[in-house]
Every structure is written in structure tokens, then in C-alpha cells.
Scaffold this active site. Structure first.
Site, PDB file in Angstrom:
ATOM      1  N   HIS A 290       1.628  -1.348   5.896  1.00  0.00           N
ATOM      2  CA  HIS A 290       0.972  -2.616   5.509  1.00  0.00           C
ATOM      3  C   HIS A 290       1.965  -3.653   5.008  1.00  0.00           C
ATOM      4  O   HIS A 290       2.872  -3.362   4.251  1.00  0.00           O
ATOM      5  CB  HIS A 290      -0.196  -2.405   4.543  1.00  0.00           C
ATOM      6  N   ASP A 302       6.318   0.237  -1.138  1.00  0.00           N
ATOM      7  CA  ASP A 302       4.888   0.087  -0.861  1.00  0.00           C
ATOM      8  C   ASP A 302       4.613  -1.340  -0.390  1.00  0.00           C
ATOM      9  O   ASP A 302       4.328  -2.207  -1.196  1.00  0.00           O
ATOM     10  CB  ASP A 302       4.076   0.423  -2.122  1.00  0.00           C
ATOM     11  N   GLU A 336      -3.999  -4.235   2.834  1.00  0.00           N
ATOM     12  CA  GLU A 336      -4.322  -2.846   2.453  1.00  0.00           C
ATOM     13  C   GLU A 336      -4.623  -2.755   0.966  1.00  0.00           C
ATOM     14  O   GLU A 336      -5.475  -1.986   0.539  1.00  0.00           O
ATOM     15  CB  GLU A 336      -3.142  -1.922   2.803  1.00  0.00           C
ATOM     16  N   GLU A 337      -3.886  -3.563   0.182  1.00  0.00           N
ATOM     17  CA  GLU A 337      -3.950  -3.380  -1.275  1.00  0.00           C
ATOM     18  C   GLU A 337      -5.270  -3.790  -1.908  1.00  0.00           C
ATOM     19  O   GLU A 337      -5.708  -3.183  -2.861  1.00  0.00           O
ATOM     20  CB  GLU A 337      -2.798  -4.149  -1.954  1.00  0.00           C
ATOM     21  N   ASP A 364       2.766   5.073   4.658  1.00  0.00           N
ATOM     22  CA  ASP A 364       2.485   4.306   3.443  1.00  0.00           C
ATOM     23  C   ASP A 364       2.621   5.191   2.212  1.00  0.00           C
ATOM     24  O   ASP A 364       1.807   5.147   1.305  1.00  0.00           O
ATOM     25  CB  ASP A 364       1.067   3.697   3.538  1.00  0.00           C
ATOM     26  N   HIS A 434       3.325  -0.150  -7.450  1.00  0.00           N
ATOM     27  CA  HIS A 434       2.612  -1.345  -7.947  1.00  0.00           C
ATOM     28  C   HIS A 434       3.244  -1.950  -9.203  1.00  0.00           C
ATOM     29  O   HIS A 434       2.543  -2.499 -10.047  1.00  0.00           O
ATOM     30  CB  HIS A 434       1.132  -1.038  -8.219  1.00  0.00           C
TER      31      HIS A 434
END
Ligand SMILES: [Zn+2]
Length: 468
Positions: A290, A302, A336-337, A364, A434
Site C-alpha cells: 500500500h 509500512d 489501506e490505513e 505489508d 505507525h
């Protein structure tokens, strides 16, 4: 004795002959030779690392709906053409447009302890903001939704709920611990609002005791509560401080201030690079990652790594002169997030265009050392891939596990496409997941390339043999 001597040397000769023949056979196994060449390409000629450098350092955080996400779309299109795509499709999708705004504040104050302390915090994605006035309230700590329910409105109303939930350290795969705990991030605010809480705080989703707060998406579940309250994560260290302070003073207060805003959905795209198949152009095998990432970091692991590994698939086929029978795709999914609009749009596009997808792979889980593939059993896919175990074991992929996939390809999977998840070693993934620390320097060039090589090799074999 001469007779014995002859037979001994004959045996020796036969054994030697067998050994040479066996090793020649292994060396000449065309698939093992090809895999060696594919890995050599990835380890000496691939642009994974320099592509990642550009995406992460020149574009940076690229949350859906942001100008950076748009730049990433244009960059991915260019990078896919440069890698050798025959065609690049931009698939439109409407994405949520949530903006964090000014830096969040979280301040603990206790008269009893004579303490005023700023706690490192980050608003959760999709959360409403407090605005400039902020919210100041007493705090109630819970370890589970069950505990929250027992406390009820009497204890919770007017307070800030603090979910002090740890990752289960006995889980060998950190992803499983994350999977268990993440409900407190996604549903914690609505559950707390149900009993009249004014905001919710969360111990960051990690095992590492540092001061980095981890964001991630939350959503308001109106079937639980119609009230939307602000929701934030505090760092592991800050959560320890809050827990310790609460033990000494239950009347302490927390002030939170966030400036998040949600705007109308914005137009964006999946970027799909394709090498068209020579025999079955309407049958597809894809590898995707992503393109979007959280705004507080730069989305290196990520999922910048997944995007560049997928793009490199096109380069490997093109530059090695491999003409696939089926159409091979690299997909940079959007959103995606915080919404999965890209994964949904991809599956819809496939259906609308009557595209037949043989298999879909998602990368991912970070650009770490490759370890395994998780493969769906559907349509004999697992059975076939597990038969290639010995081909992959020299390259560190020594496990082929049942069931795999990823969030972006989950919609395709529901429509009956067998899916594969690329599984690197994830022990360090949730240390930076994140956070502002998910940066380029955390990615090791060789680990990234070995992972890309594994993906390239698997797609090569699937194109050659699947589905029989
Ligand atoms: Zn991701």
C-alpha cells in the site's frame, strides 16, 4: 586381494559417478537455476532501495487525501514505467480525508503528587478533535472492555478512559498480539462513550518500552454509541507514568488537546503496473503493497517496502527477458490505513472488466528478512507452493504456511481469489509501526532485496506452473 581391490575401486567409482550425477541434476534443475538468476538480479541490480529512498525521503508521510499521497501516485506511475511496465492503470477511488492539524497535547496534573507532566501522545486516525479548548478530566484506567462494563456509567461518566492494555508477550508472532489488542484502538472510543466518557487514551500498540506514540485507525461504531469522543494513543513510557501516577492519586487530571478534522472524501487512485501475458493476457497474478501511510511517520516499513518490492517484480521480468504467460501486475494500493478504498476499488475493477485473477500476493509486514509465505489452500495453491519449499530454502524462506493474504487483497479473496501473504521476520515491526520512527534508516538494503527476490521468484513459478 586383487578381486577385492577391483570391487572396492568399482564401488568407489560408482559412488563418485552417482554423486556427480546427483549434483549435476540438482545444478541443472531449471527452476533452481532460474531462481538463482532471479535472486542474483535482485541482489545486484534492483532499484528497491533507491526507489524506497525517494518515496520515503522525498515524498514522506502520505496519508490518503493528502498532497503527498497524490505525489506518491504520480511517482509510482513513473517508477512502474521505468521498471518496464507495458501499461500503468490509475484506478480511481474515493478516500477519507482526515487531517491531524496542529500537534496534539496531553498533560498530566496532580496536586497531591505536585506533578505536571507532558505525556507523548498522538491522535488516532479518524478521531474527532477537541479543538483549542481541549478537554480536562479525571482518568479511569481499565484493562479490558469487561472491566469497563463492570465500572459502568457511575464510574466512567465525565472521565477520560485509559486503556492500559499490553501486548501478550507469550505470542511468538507479534502480529498475533497486535491482532488481539487492536480492538481497544479501533472500538475503544465508542465503548467508552457508551458510558459517558469524554475522551479515550490508549497504551500504544507495541511491546517496546520507548517514548514513541503509535497512531493507527479508529472508527466510531454508532451501534455502540452515537457520541464521538476524541481518542489518542500515548507512548509506552507515558502509559507507565500514567499508570504509576494513578496508583498514587486517583484524582489526578489529564488535559488533552487535538485539532483533527474530517473533510469530504477525496479522489485518489490505485496505481497498477502491468506486463501483459503472452498466452493468457486476461489472467492475472499480482503482488501489491500500500502506497498510503500515516502522516506522523514516513511509512518506510509500512508499507514503502511492499510497494518497492512489488514494483521491482516488473523490473525483474523485463530486464531478465522473462515473458510471462499470464499478465503480471504490481499494485500500489491506496488507503489501506484508514478505509481500504483502494482494495475495494481494485476488486470492483477486476469484476467490471471480467479479469480472472489466479493469485494475489500482498507484502505489508515490513521489509525484513524473508521467512515464509502464507498461502491459501483454495484452488490447489497451497499444495503447489508447498512443493517448492526446497527451491526457496536456500534463500531463507523455509516455511510455507497455510492461509495468507493481506488487507488490500482481502476483497479479492472474498470473491474467490486465492491469496498469499509475504511473511518476513516481524519481531521488530511493531517497534516502529505507525510512529514517527518508521523511517528509511530502519530498512536494511539486503533484507529488502531478499524479500523482493522471494516475491519475484514465487510469481515466476506461479506464472510458469499455476494452476497446473
Ligand atoms: Zn501496512
Amino acid at each position: 586381494m586383487p578381486a577385492t581391490k577391483t570391487s572396492k575401486s568399482t564401488i568407489r567409482f560408482v559412488l563418485f559417478f552417482m554423486l556427480v550425477t546427483a549434483s549435476t541434476l540438482v545444478a541443472q534443475n531449471p527452476d533452481s537455476v532460474k531462481l538463482r538468476q532471479i535472486y542474483d538480479f535482485y541482489l545486484t541490480k534492483s532499484k528497491c532501495y533507491s526507489n524506497l529512498d525517494y518515496l520515503v525521503n522525498q515524498i514522506g508521510g502520505r496519508l490518503s487525501g493528502s498532497p503527498e499521497a497524490e505525489k506518491a501516485v504520480q511517482w509510482a506511475k513513473k517508477a512502474m514505467y521505468e521498471a518496464g511496465a507495458d501499461t500503468v492503470i490509475l484506478q480511481p477511488c474515493m478516500v477519507p480525508h482526515w487531517v491531524r492539524g496542529a500537534k496534539e497535547k496531553c498533560v498530566l496534573s496532580s496536586t497531591k503528587l505536585k506533578l505536571t507532566k507532558t505525556l507523548n501522545c498522538v491522535a488516532l486516525g479518524s478521531s474527532v478533535g477537541t479543538g483549542v479548548k481541549g478537554i480536562k478530566a479525571k482518568v479511569i484506567e481499565v484493562n479490558s472492555f469487561e472491566e469497563l462494563e463492570k465500572l459502568g456509567e457511575k464510574e466512567i461518566k465525565g472521565k477520560i478512559v485509559f486503556y492500559n492494555v499490553f501486548f501478550d508477550q507469550t505470542k511468538i508472532r507479534p502480529g498475533n498480539a497486535y491482532g488481539e489488542a487492536v480492538k481497544y484502538r479501533s472500538k475503544g472510543a465508542s465503548q467508552a462513550a457508551k458510558y459517558g466518557a469524554v475522551a479515550s487514551l490508549l497504551r500504544s500498540m507495541t511491546s517496546v518500552a520507548d517514548d514513541e506514540p503509535h497512531t493507527g485507525n479508529m472508527n466510531y461504531d454508532t451501534s455502540i454509541s452515537k457520541t464521538k469522543i476524541p481518542s489518542l494513543a500515548i507512548s509506552y513510557v507515558a502509559a507507565d507514568v500514567l499508570h504509576g501516577s494513578l496508583a498514587a492519586d486517583k484524582t489526578l487530571e489529564i488535559y488533552v488537546e487535538t485539532h483533527c478534522m474530517t473533510f469530504p472524501d477525496a479522489a485518489s487512485f490505485n496505481v497498477v503496473g502491468q506486463i501483459t501475458g503472452t498466452e493468457k493476457p486476461n489472467e492475472f497474478i499480482l503482488s501489491g503493497g500500500h502506497l498510503d501511510c500515516w502522516d506522523n511517520g514516513k511509512g518506510a516499513h509500512d508499507d514503502g517496502t511492499g510497494v518497492v518490492q512489488s514494483i521491482e517484480l516488473l523490473a525483474a521480468f523485463k530486464q531478465m527477458g522473462i515473458r510471462p504467460k499470464h499478465s503480471i501486475r504490481a499494485v500500489a494500493f491506496m488507503n489501506e490505513e484508514n478505509g481500504l478504498a483502494g482494495g475495494t476499488a481494485y476488486a470492483k475493477y477486476a469484476k467490471d472488466h471480467n479479469e480472472k485473477h489466479l493469485a494475489a500476493l500482498e507484502t505489508d509486514a515490513g521489509g525484513y528478512t524473508p521467512r515464509a509465505f502464507g498461502v491459501d489452500t483454495l484452488n490447489g495453491l497451497y499444495k503447489m507452493v508447498v512443493g517448492w519449499k526446497d527451491l526457496f530454502s536456500p534463500y531463507l524462506i523455509d516455511k510455507i504456511q497455510k492461509e495468507g493474504g493481506g488487507a488490500d487483497i482481502s476483497v479479492l479473496e472474498k470473491s474467490g481469489v486465492p491469496c498469499i501473504g509475504f511473511e518476513p521476520d516481524t519481531q521488530r515491526y511493531f517497534d516502529i509501526h505507525h510512529t514517527a520512527a518508521d523511517t528509511f534508516d530502519k530498512v536494511n538494503k539486503r533484507e529488502l532485496e531478499l524479500g523482493a527476490g522471494g516475491i519475484g521468484a514465487l510469481i515466476y513459478l506461479l506464472d510458469k506452473y499455476y494452476p497446473y
